[in-house]
Design an enzyme around this catalytic site. Structure first.
Site, PDB file in Angstrom:
ATOM      1  CB  ALA A 117      19.498  40.296  47.636  1.00 55.85           C
ATOM      2  CD  GLU A 134      23.453  38.101  53.959  1.00 56.62           C
ATOM      3  OE1 GLU A 134      22.726  38.396  52.987  1.00 56.62           O
ATOM      4  OE2 GLU A 134      24.664  37.865  53.858  1.00 56.62           O
TER       5      GLU A 134
HETATM    6  N1  COA Z   1      13.919  38.214  44.877  1.00 60.58           N
HETATM    7  C1  COA Z   1      13.011  38.598  43.975  1.00 60.58           C
HETATM    8  N2  COA Z   1      11.730  38.230  43.992  1.00 60.58           N
HETATM    9  C2  COA Z   1      11.335  37.438  45.000  1.00 60.58           C
HETATM   10  C3  COA Z   1      12.219  36.995  45.996  1.00 60.58           C
HETATM   11  C4  COA Z   1      13.566  37.419  45.907  1.00 60.58           C
HETATM   12  N3  COA Z   1      14.477  37.086  46.814  1.00 60.58           N
HETATM   13  N4  COA Z   1      11.546  36.192  46.858  1.00 60.58           N
HETATM   14  C5  COA Z   1      10.278  36.156  46.415  1.00 60.58           C
HETATM   15  N5  COA Z   1      10.144  36.896  45.296  1.00 60.58           N
HETATM   16  C6  COA Z   1       8.934  37.121  44.490  1.00 60.58           C
HETATM   17  C7  COA Z   1       8.603  35.918  43.630  1.00 60.58           C
HETATM   18  O1  COA Z   1       9.369  35.951  42.425  1.00 60.58           O
HETATM   19  C8  COA Z   1       7.138  36.125  43.400  1.00 60.58           C
HETATM   20  O2  COA Z   1       6.969  37.137  42.411  1.00 60.58           O
HETATM   21  P1  COA Z   1       5.877  36.969  41.220  1.00 60.58           P
HETATM   22  O3  COA Z   1       4.549  36.852  41.939  1.00 60.58           O
HETATM   23  O4  COA Z   1       6.016  38.228  40.433  1.00 60.58           O
HETATM   24  O5  COA Z   1       6.249  35.718  40.498  1.00 60.58           O
HETATM   25  C9  COA Z   1       6.643  36.715  44.718  1.00 60.58           C
HETATM   26  O6  COA Z   1       7.807  37.240  45.339  1.00 60.58           O
HETATM   27  C10 COA Z   1       6.020  35.685  45.652  1.00 60.58           C
HETATM   28  O7  COA Z   1       6.947  34.637  45.847  1.00 60.58           O
HETATM   29  P2  COA Z   1       6.631  33.080  45.574  1.00 60.58           P
HETATM   30  O8  COA Z   1       7.924  32.382  45.292  1.00 60.58           O
HETATM   31  O9  COA Z   1       5.539  32.967  44.552  1.00 60.58           O
HETATM   32  O10 COA Z   1       6.048  32.659  46.999  1.00 60.58           O
HETATM   33  P3  COA Z   1       6.060  31.198  47.639  1.00 60.58           P
HETATM   34  O11 COA Z   1       5.172  31.266  48.820  1.00 60.58           O
HETATM   35  O12 COA Z   1       5.771  30.175  46.597  1.00 60.58           O
HETATM   36  O13 COA Z   1       7.571  30.954  48.136  1.00 60.58           O
HETATM   37  C11 COA Z   1       9.668  31.576  49.163  1.00 60.58           C
HETATM   38  C12 COA Z   1       8.128  31.748  49.167  1.00 60.58           C
HETATM   39  C13 COA Z   1      10.222  32.589  50.158  1.00 60.58           C
HETATM   40  C14 COA Z   1      10.039  30.176  49.595  1.00 60.58           C
HETATM   41  C15 COA Z   1      10.212  31.858  47.736  1.00 60.58           C
HETATM   42  O14 COA Z   1       9.695  33.085  47.296  1.00 60.58           O
HETATM   43  C16 COA Z   1      11.710  31.908  47.652  1.00 60.58           C
HETATM   44  O15 COA Z   1      12.365  30.895  47.704  1.00 60.58           O
HETATM   45  N6  COA Z   1      12.286  33.129  47.469  1.00 60.58           N
HETATM   46  C17 COA Z   1      13.693  33.312  47.256  1.00 60.58           C
HETATM   47  C18 COA Z   1      14.457  33.168  48.537  1.00 60.58           C
HETATM   48  C19 COA Z   1      15.937  33.309  48.305  1.00 60.58           C
HETATM   49  O16 COA Z   1      16.563  32.499  47.675  1.00 60.58           O
HETATM   50  N7  COA Z   1      16.482  34.386  48.841  1.00 60.58           N
HETATM   51  C20 COA Z   1      17.883  34.623  48.810  1.00 60.58           C
HETATM   52  C21 COA Z   1      18.239  35.604  47.791  1.00 60.58           C
HETATM   53  S1  COA Z   1      19.962  35.906  47.817  1.00 60.58           S
END
Ligand code: COA
Length: 258
Positions: free
Chosen positions: A66, A115
């Site tokens: 999300a 999910e």
């Molecule tokens: N919600 C909003 N934005 C998200 C997102 C999420 N769930 N997951 C990734 N993004 C965004 C990041 O903020 C980033 O945006 P920006 O470039 O404007 O800063 C972009 O997507 C790329 O993500 P980034 O974190 O830079 O990539 P990464 O390769 O370093 O890491 C993940 C990948 C998937 C490990 C990491 O993005 C992450 O942990 N995301 C959240 C996962 C999460 O907790 N999901 C559950 C939500 S309830």
């Protein structure tokens, strides 16, 4: 209808619904969820579509969850509403979709992304896929059915561990867990998933629709799946597809379903 955050390609009766926010790793914001919901209603009514494949754009993510930026300042009431509306408009709609829905997990499937994949009827994954429910690391719990569907798919102990550790599992472990049915290379994922869909299309859509309901009712506390099965088994005898399927067998020819 034109969509901004998703795209739909229909070919040979298979609809590929792609979540298309690659810069945000296809995170599910409100607009994307609304578009998925609208698209599902259209696909349910499109007689040309027999199977729906859900996937994410790009080579990195199916859906990274999300959209955290969107709910970070929510109140208790808004949080509850976010979850309830998501269940009703998207996740339950996918689970109870009258046509098969397959999630082709092409990278990160985290939180709401996993999910979404779990609401589908079954899953395939690319070998680079990683799956997890990281919500407890954010101080929240899975809110789009994860606490219910993960234990249904992998068993209570493994689900508890995944939710409590907030960790990710790789595609091969997801295969061992039974969370995905097949692992393919990323470049083959969609084609191989379409091949699977092709095997489904040979069979009766009416019968498959009934089977989806009967299987799902096992997991509904107010329903009895055995009774649903008896009901739908009986109803099948009144359908043209049953007549076609049985007469084709007796005539030693391939059935022609809708
Ligand atoms: N919600 C909003 N934005 C998200 C997102 C999420 N769930 N997951 C990734 N993004 C965004 C990041 O903020 C980033 O945006 P920006 O470039 O404007 O800063 C972009 O997507 C790329 O993500 P980034 O974190 O830079 O990539 P990464 O390769 O370093 O890491 C993940 C990948 C998937 C490990 C990491 O993005 C992450 O942990 N995301 C959240 C996962 C999460 O907790 N999901 C559950 C939500 S309830």
């Amino acid at each position: 209808m034109e969509f901004e955050n998703i795209s739909i390609d229909i070919e040979e009766r298979k609809a590929v619904l792609t979540i298309n926010r690659p810069k945000k790793l296809n995170a599910l914001n409100r607009a994307t969820l609304q578009e998925i919901s609208t698209a599902l209603d259209q696909l349910a009514n499109d007689n040309d579509v027999r199977v729906v494949i859900l996937t994410g754009s790009g080579e990195k993510a199916f859906v990274a969850g999300a959209d955290i930026a969107e709910f970070a300042d929510f109140s208790v009431e808004k949080g509850r509403q976010l979850s309830a509306e998501g269940h009703k408009n998207v996740f339950d709609k996918i689970e109870n979709f009258p046509k098969p829905v397959i999630a082709a997990v092409n990278g990160f499937a985290l939180g709401g992304g996993l999910e979404l994949a779990m609401a589908a009827h079954f899953r395939t994954a690319s070998d680079n896929a990683k799956m997890g429910l990281p919500e407890t690391s954010l101080g929240v719990i899975p809110g789009y059915g994860g606490t219910q569907r993960l234990p249904q798919l992998v068993g209570k102990g493994k689900a508890m561990e995944m939710i409590m550790t907030a960790g990710m599992i790789k595609a091969d472990q997801a295969l061992t867990y039974g969370l995905v049915n097949y692992v393919f290379s990323l470049e083959d994922l969609i084609e191989q998933t379409k091949t699977l869909a092709g095997k489904i299309i040979n069979n009766s859509g009416d019968a498959i629709s009934s089977a989806i309901q009967a299987v799902n009712d096992q997991f509904q506390s107010d329903k009895n799946g055995y009774e649903t099965e008896i009901e739908h088994f009986g109803n099948a005898f009144g359908t043209e597809e049953f007549q076609e399927g049985t007469s084709a067998f007796l005539d030693k020819r391939k059935p022609k379903f809708k």
